[in-house]
Design a protein around this motif. Sequence first.
Motif: not given
Length: 335
Positions: A95-102
């Motif tokens: 979830x953290x990596x997905x938010x950072x990628x967004x």
Amino acid sequence: MGGDKAPRLRLVAVEPASGGPRLCRGCGVALIPVSKATAVFCSSACRSRSWRRTRRTRARTGAVTAGVRAKCPQCGSEWTVGVDRLAGCRRNRRIKAHLADRLTVLRLERRQCDEGDLPPEASEQLAQLLAQRRLRRTVTRDRRRTAVQRALIQERLARYPIDDDQMAPTRLGNAIRRFEEYGWDRYRLDTQLLWNELTGCVPDQVRRQVDLARTSVDFFVALLFGHVAAGILAALTLTTARPDTPLLLSTIAVLFGLVPLWYRSAVAATDEWAAAVRALVNSGRKPLADCLGLALPATLAAERDMWAMVSRLVPYHERAAALDPYRMTPSGDYR
């Protein structure tokens, strides 16, 4: 060997061949001369600490031999009990990596609109991110969001620890862990170890701000557990003679329906708590150094080295002399 042919553990005091003082088996400190000839520890506390360390070692060895495994209820990650320590939940890491990628995609696209062409490295990074199907669908919706809605994505990302090894399985645990590690991530200052010293030398207003922010989180957590306890009692009441079933069922539904609301409120309330702790660390470093008789170095890198040494050498350590270069020079009237 004992009488039953089972191995026995014998504690033998070994004296150095040079005739020097005997050393404690636990901490390495020289034993006092009046110690018994069979003494191997300097104190009962050191003996207990050594025994706990030995017991943990035996448990780790037994776990490796038996292959005892545990499983994370959140993400299904498995680890060997007593050996591997699960540093964080894979689900929250994703979830953290997905938010950072967004946020990275939105930043690169905004930069592309402002500058026209991106550098080759940035263009390649943007293409790799947009090649992910799930991320591409999410970014499509993000492009239609307002600036305030996009700022909420950054706010959600800020509720995770910087270091992935500090990740916790729950959102509330991550929201609290992020500011517990703030002092270490920024200054190498272990605020968990030096919390009493830090709060004792900051202004009262800063300390009250931290206590007030924590009270808000405690309030929502208390509401959460109170509603769960009341819901369980209402469910148990259904088993009594002639219960008011419609009233109890509606009460249970309302109580458990409010639990997610109180949980999200507790997570959101940690933002103020995190800001208060950051202010405590940023404004309390200088008074803390003064109270410890240390002078803050001129550069941030040197300051990080100093606080890292302080965190390692507290309580007293035989290598505490490494802090001498950072000590203040006593004034002339010092006695």
